[in-house]
Write a protein that holds these residues in place. Structure first.
Motif, short mmCIF file in Angstrom:
data_model
loop_
_atom_site.label_atom_id
_atom_site.label_comp_id
_atom_site.label_asym_id
_atom_site.label_seq_id
_atom_site.Cartn_x
_atom_site.Cartn_y
_atom_site.Cartn_z
N VAL A 18 0.85 -1.21 0.00
CA VAL A 18 0.00 0.00 0.00
C VAL A 18 0.88 1.25 0.00
CG1 VAL A 18 -1.76 1.29 1.29
CG2 VAL A 18 -1.81 -1.22 1.29
N GLY A 19 2.03 1.15 0.66
CA GLY A 19 2.89 2.32 0.85
C GLY A 19 3.39 2.90 -0.46
N VAL A 20 3.88 2.04 -1.35
CA VAL A 20 4.53 2.56 -2.56
C VAL A 20 3.55 3.37 -3.43
CG1 VAL A 20 5.84 1.96 -4.64
CG2 VAL A 20 6.31 0.78 -2.49
N VAL A 35 9.69 8.48 4.31
CA VAL A 35 9.30 7.09 4.61
C VAL A 35 10.23 6.55 5.67
CG1 VAL A 35 9.37 4.72 3.68
CG2 VAL A 35 8.26 6.55 2.36
N ILE A 36 9.66 5.90 6.69
CA ILE A 36 10.47 5.06 7.57
C ILE A 36 10.00 3.62 7.37
CG2 ILE A 36 9.01 5.57 9.61
CD1 ILE A 36 11.52 4.91 11.33
N ASP A 37 10.96 2.75 7.07
CA ASP A 37 10.62 1.35 6.81
C ASP A 37 11.87 0.52 7.13
OD1 ASP A 37 8.28 0.00 4.64
OD2 ASP A 37 9.96 -1.20 5.34
N ASN A 38 11.65 -0.67 7.70
CA ASN A 38 12.82 -1.53 7.97
C ASN A 38 13.12 -2.45 6.78
OD1 ASN A 38 10.76 -3.35 8.18
ND2 ASN A 38 11.30 -4.12 10.20
N LEU A 39 12.42 -2.25 5.68
CA LEU A 39 12.64 -2.99 4.43
C LEU A 39 12.59 -4.50 4.66
CD1 LEU A 39 15.34 -0.76 2.65
CD2 LEU A 39 12.85 -0.62 2.56
N ASP A 61 13.27 1.02 12.23
CA ASP A 61 12.26 0.09 12.75
C ASP A 61 11.40 0.84 13.77
OD1 ASP A 61 11.05 -2.03 14.35
OD2 ASP A 61 12.41 -3.35 13.23
N ILE A 62 10.09 0.75 13.61
CA ILE A 62 9.24 1.52 14.53
C ILE A 62 9.27 0.95 15.96
CG2 ILE A 62 7.68 2.40 12.74
CD1 ILE A 62 5.60 0.29 13.82
N ARG A 63 9.90 -0.22 16.12
CA ARG A 63 10.08 -0.74 17.50
C ARG A 63 11.18 0.02 18.22
NH1 ARG A 63 10.56 -6.96 15.75
NH2 ARG A 63 11.44 -5.88 13.96
N HIS A 146 -4.92 -13.28 15.58
CA HIS A 146 -3.94 -12.37 16.19
C HIS A 146 -3.97 -11.02 15.46
CE1 HIS A 146 -1.92 -15.10 18.88
NE2 HIS A 146 -1.69 -15.97 17.91
N TYR A 147 -4.00 -11.11 14.12
CA TYR A 147 -3.95 -9.88 13.31
C TYR A 147 -5.12 -8.96 13.64
CZ TYR A 147 -4.04 -6.97 9.03
OH TYR A 147 -4.06 -5.92 8.14
N GLY A 148 -6.35 -9.51 13.60
CA GLY A 148 -7.53 -8.70 13.88
C GLY A 148 -7.49 -8.11 15.29
N ALA A 170 -11.17 -2.47 3.35
CA ALA A 170 -11.53 -3.75 2.76
C ALA A 170 -10.23 -4.46 2.37
CB ALA A 170 -12.40 -3.50 1.53
N THR A 171 -10.32 -5.69 1.88
CA THR A 171 -9.12 -6.41 1.42
C THR A 171 -8.68 -5.84 0.07
OG1 THR A 171 -9.82 -8.42 2.54
CG2 THR A 171 -8.21 -8.67 0.78
N ALA A 172 -7.39 -5.53 0.01
CA ALA A 172 -6.87 -4.92 -1.22
C ALA A 172 -6.71 -5.93 -2.33
CB ALA A 172 -5.53 -4.26 -0.92
N ASP A 214 -6.89 2.80 -5.03
CA ASP A 214 -7.97 3.53 -4.35
C ASP A 214 -7.65 3.70 -2.86
OD1 ASP A 214 -9.76 4.32 -6.35
OD2 ASP A 214 -10.59 2.30 -6.51
N MET A 215 -6.86 2.77 -2.30
CA MET A 215 -6.40 2.98 -0.92
C MET A 215 -5.49 4.21 -0.87
SD MET A 215 -5.64 -0.95 0.27
CE MET A 215 -5.41 -0.72 2.02
N ALA A 216 -4.56 4.28 -1.83
CA ALA A 216 -3.67 5.45 -1.89
C ALA A 216 -4.49 6.73 -2.02
CB ALA A 216 -2.70 5.31 -3.06
#
Ligand SMILES: NC(=O)c1ccc[n+]([C@@H]2O[C@H](COP(=O)([O-])OP(=O)(O)OC[C@H]3O[C@@H](n4cnc5c(N)ncnc54)[C@H](O)[C@@H]3O)[C@@H](O)[C@H]2O)c1
Length: 315
Positions: A18-20, A35-39, A61-63, A146-148, A170-172, A214-216
């Protein structure tokens, strides 16, 4: 004259599926984007942005509170995407997913200190197994995976910030430079084309979908309409894209020849079988633009271009 309320956007997880497309759209619209991302996947997807002077990347890393510190310099608003996404990955990595999806979200809120607004990418998986079949934003959450559960907890953390928008997506589906084949429509299309076979359980289960572009667009919409939308939760999708798994297969059959078999074994952990009401965000003025059929057509082309093992099935 620049009328933008926000000029500099921090996107956590901006190297993701979604990010890109989100980074790409916001740069195109003249926003400055960090952008912050741990790739976790690949950084190559960010290469097209490097020549843009409005783009800045922090490998972090956001941790780690230390790594987050740099990313918050001079930021007007955060779009928080970084996560371990989907129930198979969160089931496999329960500790890491909790640290990232829940504790990581707390770190982002700690850095925002109430002063920096946050737009948060939550998910319809927070609804889980619901009694009524039509969900609105006030439907009580009953996540099973766990995810939900982690995303529901993260929503509560986001709500402690002074200003926020929570999007329950919704699911992309659809093509993105960081491609995900674990998403239902992408998975079905890829297997129908490359394996010529699709075995599907819970065919009558209703699911709800949105194209990744459409998410973007929904993030751009939030930036442009923040004051009207502040402190609210929105389902983000389209009622025309509330369809059963069988309907997805039938649409695919219009374009691809493959062997389709429905079975009675197997089940979705979150028992997602619902239609979602999107009238709240539509009333503010947001609408999607890309149909499932259009997505299927681009996914068929993708299957000729990439040759990778499909890591998951039927998610
Ligand atoms: N794709 C969907 O169908 C969908 C639907 C609803 C909600 N969402 C939400 O949208 C967001 C983005 O999902 P996606 O599909 O792009 O997934 P993705 O896995 O492609 O992207 C996640 C990104 O976050 C990064 N990341 C992970 N852990 C990190 C950490 N500790 N620190 C920094 N970066 C980290 C990854 O490297 C990756 O680039 C997630 O929050 C997800 O829950 C996605």
């Amino acid at each position: 004259m620049n009328k933008k309320k926000f000029k500099h956007i921090l996107i956590t997880g901006g190297a993701g599926y979604v990010g890109v497309p989100t980074v790409s759209l916001l740069l195109e619209k003249g926003y400055k984007v960090t952008v912050i991302d741990n790739l976790m996947w690949t950084g190559n997807v960010l290469l097209p942005f490097l020549s843009n002077t409005g783009f800045n990347f922090i490998k972090g890393d956001i941790r780690s509170k230390k790594e987050l510190t740099d990313s918050f310099e001079d930021i007007d608003i955060v779009i928080h995407l970084a996560a371990i996404v989907g129930f198979p990955a969160c089931r496999k990595y329960p500790k890491e997913s909790r640290e990232i999806n829940v504790d990581g979200t707390q770190h982002v809120v700690d850095f925002a200190k109430g002063k920096i607004p946050i737009i948060f990418a939550s998910t319809g998986s927070t609804y889980g197994k619901i009694i009524e079949k039509y969900c609105t934003e006030t439907t009580p959450l009953n996540p099973l995976s766990h995810y939900g559960k982690q995303k529901a907890e993260a929503e509560d953390i986001i709500k402690t910030n002074d200003s926020f928008i929570i999007y329950r997506f919704a699911t992309a589906f659809g093509v993105s430079p960081r491609m995900r084949l674990d998403l239902l429509i992408n998975d079905f299309a890829f297997r129908a084309v490359s394996e010529k076979t699709l075995i599907v359980y819970e065919k009558e289960f209703m699911r709800t979908f949105i194209h990744v572009k459409d998410m973007a667009r929904s993030f751009l919409f939030a930036l442009e309409n923040f004051d009207k939308m502040n402190k609210e939760i929105y389902n983000v999708g389209d009622e025309r894209l509330n369809v059963s798994k069988e309907e997805v297969c039938r649409l695919l059959q219009k374009y691809v020849e493959f062997y389709l078999h429905f079975v009675e074994v197997g089940h979705d952990i979150d028992q997602r079988d619902y239609m979602v009401d999107y009238s709240k965000i539509q009333k503010v003025g947001y609408d999607t633009t890309i149909s499932i059929e259009e997505g299927i057509k681009e996914l068929i082309k993708l299957s000729d271009i990439i040759k990778i093992e499909n890591p998951y099935s039927n998610v």
